[in-house]
Design a protein around this motif. Structure first.
Motif: not given
Length: 705
Positions: A134, A137, A170, A175, A178-179
């Motif tokens: 996390l 990322l 991600a 998520m 975020m991707r």
């Protein structure tokens, strides 16, 4: 840069019981450690860890993760140590910082085999504590947001790495926001022209039809009010990369692309989700084949939502996602929802998955197989969407999009997959290569004695099925290969006047780094190992005498019949070294050593790479290699060195002086050698001479390939 009190306020918004003193100490320590360091943009380096911490507050993460973000580069880039971080902030934080440091040191954009091993290490780090990834990322997200200050070549490298690894990871973690942002930021670097074109067309579309998002949002709210359903409605246009990907997948022009708008409806209860679905489908016509119910069949990362696509105002297709508030929190945070805090306590979200179980499920299939298989399997698992099929008993089986009945059979059990001879889909017999669809009922037909076929590898798409099939094929072939290998070994030993024995084979296996003589025979029988290599492991001189002379006009394997080749001037690869070919316009194929720095220039051009390896056998001494020597400036020394080189069966083709001193001088000598073993023999002989102060292989990287 966000100051410490503002950062603490961001944390306190969702966690009033935060240990503000811990965050304050971490902030001060990180700022002190990074003092005097600057980013490529010229900003103080500590602005980066603070920005990473701020990104993680948006996911409402615990204090340990926020502190880790502030310290994540200290062990790697400053005088700080693991022991010091542990003493000041506790073992939990020190372990997390150390984990992020190890991830940072993985060269994930390296060659395929090394990348596979690094992927394995990445997943191992994730399995210990998912908060490590996390932080990583969030670190990558901030670096991509500020990537403009980097060199263009580094921008391209980081963007490709982001697109290939971090963005899909991600997404796999749930998520999605975020991707999408990581993909779009990478897209901006890798294909800025295409992204600008899409944005320009979007602006034109809005001028022609107006901003349809507020209008459709209002239409949905009116329908929900009529049905007396309380819900929040949000609309947005999809990101440029998402639109670009749809255009590529469907091979459609922008003007023909539909559902470029997406809407989310957040309800008060699960029952309301289905009521909203009814309202939407009554008001607008549903698009066939575009309905997915991830509430009744959640994704493995905890994602729950209903997806449907309808023809809304003016016939425009729009995607609608319907879920509850708790489902939405998991949809936004993914697996990270497990650590989310609210009002000072960890949020009890029933839909948040246990990270330990999630990572175990993701990695359980990758315990066996070689590195390349592992990398292939990981990417298959990360990139796929899902379909849900039913067993005859009504059990639900999740499979990636495009899966076949064979994938389904292996998902049930390896034994079922291995003995599969046929399949029925919804009661009808179908070929094993049929692509399964959502909601189908699958029945596998098995037969005793059936074994997997090699052709199945081209049919299946799941890593689990591919791994099981390869393992079965290896087991089936092993006995046959061992018998064949034993016969090949017998003939090879007789050819050099020796008698094969178990002890000789065990010794050869040990020399070649194999587990035992059975493994050696299996590889010999499967052509992974040659009889000449086995003989060479025991009797090098005999093997050299028996070796066939390699045609110097065609010493490499892997070239097309009409392809010309030459050795690269920059690295001068020798037989025995790992090589790769690079195509150059008007020059044919240029052979480079696999570690040649010149390959960095073509790293992003895989179409130009040609897989090559040297012919086995005795190569002619025609391969130029440069040697740099520093020798004594005495009478007769140079002549003695030249005589010594000739004694090693190496011909001098050129010589040039680099530097002259009263007592020593340096020169570069071009010699013609057979292979890398010949080079090592020559270097050893030269190093043993008292008049030679230094000798090394000289690679002139300034020369063009």
């Amino acid at each position: 840069m966000i100051d410490v009190e503002d950062l603490i306020a961001l944390v306190r918004n969702y966690n009033p019981r935060t240990n503000s003193e811990l965050i304050r100490r971490a902030y001060d320590y990180g700022k002190r450690m990074h003092e005097g360091q600057f980013r490529h943009s010229g900003e103080p380096y500590f602005t980066h860890p603070v920005a990473v911490a701020a990104i993680l507050t948006e996911q409402q993460l615990d204090d340990a993760t926020i502190v880790t973000a502030l310290l994540h580069d200290t062990i790697e880039d400053t005088r700080s140590t693991y022991a010091e971080v542990a003493a000041l902030f506790g073992t939990d934080v020190a372990e997390l910082v150390d984990g992020v440091t190890k991830l940072t040191n993985l060269q994930l954009s390296s060659s395929a085999s090394k990348q596979a091993e690094n992927f394995r290490k990445l997943f191992m780090a994730m399995s210990k504590d998912l908060r490590v990834i996390l932080v990583k990322l969030a670190d990558r997200l901030h670096n991509m947001r500020t990537i403009k200050s980097m060199r263009p070549d580094k921008q391209a490298q980081k963007a490709r790495e982001t697109m290939d690894i971090f963005a899909p990871l991600a997404g796999r973690m749930g998520m999605q926001w975020m991707r999408e942002e990581l993909e779009d930021l990478a897209f901006k670097v890798l294909n800025a022209e295409a992204r600008t074109s899409i944005i320009r067309r979007f602006v034109t579309l809005q001028k022609e039809s107006g901003d349809v998002i507020p209008r459709i949002t209002t239409d949905i709210r009116i329908e929900l009010e009529k049905a007396q359903i309380e819900a929040d409605v949000f609309g947005r246009a999809k990101r440029p990369y998402s639109i670009w990907r749809k255009m590529q997948e469907k091979q459609l022009a922008f003007s023909r692309l539909s559902d470029i708008y997406g809407f989310r409806i957040i309800t008060r209860s699960e029952a309301d989700c289905y009521r909203v679905l009814g309202v939407i489908h009554q008001r607008w016509r549903a698009v066939p084949g575009r309905f997915k119910d991830y509430i009744s069949q959640p994704k493995s990362n905890g994602y729950r939502s209903i997806h449907t696509t309808v023809s809304a105002r003016d016939g425009k297709r729009v995607e609608v996602q319907i879920r509850t508030r708790q489902m939405h929190e998991v949809a936004e945070a993914g697996v990270a929802a497990h650590w989310s805090y609210r009002e000072g306590v960890r949020a009890q979200n029933p839909f948040a998955v246990d990270p330990a179980k999630w990572i175990a499920q993701l990695t359980e299939r990758f315990e066996e197989g070689d590195h390349d298989e592992f990398l292939e399997n990981v990417k298959l698992e990360m990139y796929t969407d899902q379909v849900f099929c039913f067993s005859p008993k009504g059990d639900v089986v999740k499979l990636p999009k495009g899966a076949t009945p064979i994938d389904y059979a292996y998902a049930i059990h390896t034994r079922i997959g291995n003995s599969c001879v046929g399949a029925k889909v919804d009661g009808i017999r179908v070929p094993l290569w049929t692509r399964l669809k959502n909601g189908q009922s699958i029945e596998i037909i098995t037969a005793a004695g059936q074994r997997p076929q090699a052709t199945w590898l081209d049919i299946v798409i799941t890593g689990r099925a591919k791994g099981a099939i390869r393992k079965s094929l290896r087991e089936d072939d092993r006995e046959r290969f061992v018998k064949l290998g034993a016969e090949l070994a017998r003939v090879a030993f007789e050819h050099v006047g020796r008698k094969v024995s178990d002890k000789a084979l065990r010794t050869a296996a040990k020399t070649l780094g194999l587990s035992d003589d059975t493994e050696l025979l299996a590889r010999l029988g499967s052509a992974e190992l040659t009889a000449r290599e086995v003989i060479a492991a025991l009797y090098p001189e005999l093997a050299l005498k028996q070796a066939d002379e390699v045609d110097s006009r065609r010493p490499v394997i892997g070239l097309a019949a009409d392809q010309n080749f030459r050795r690269a001037h920059c690295c001068q690869p020798l037989p025995g070294e790992r090589i790769v070919g690079i195509t150059y316009r008007g020059q044919g194929v240029v052979v480079h050593s696999i570690d040649c720095p010149a390959l960095e220039e073509v790293e992003e051009q895989p179409a130009r790479w040609v897989d090559l390896h040297w012919q086995s056998g005795r190569h002619a001494a025609v391969n130029d290699v440069s040697l740099k020597l520093t020798i004594a400036n005495d009478a007769g020394v140079l002549g003695h060195i030249c005589t010594l080189i000739g004694q090693q069966k190496a011909n001098i083709s050129d010589m040039r002086f680099v530097d002259r001193k009263p007592d020593f001088y340096s020169l570069v000598i071009e010699v013609e050698l057979r292979d890398v073993e010949h080079l090592h023999t020559l270097l050893t002989a030269l190093e043993a001479e008292s008049d030679v102060a230094q000798v090394e292989r000289w690679r002139d990287l300034s020369r063009k390939p």
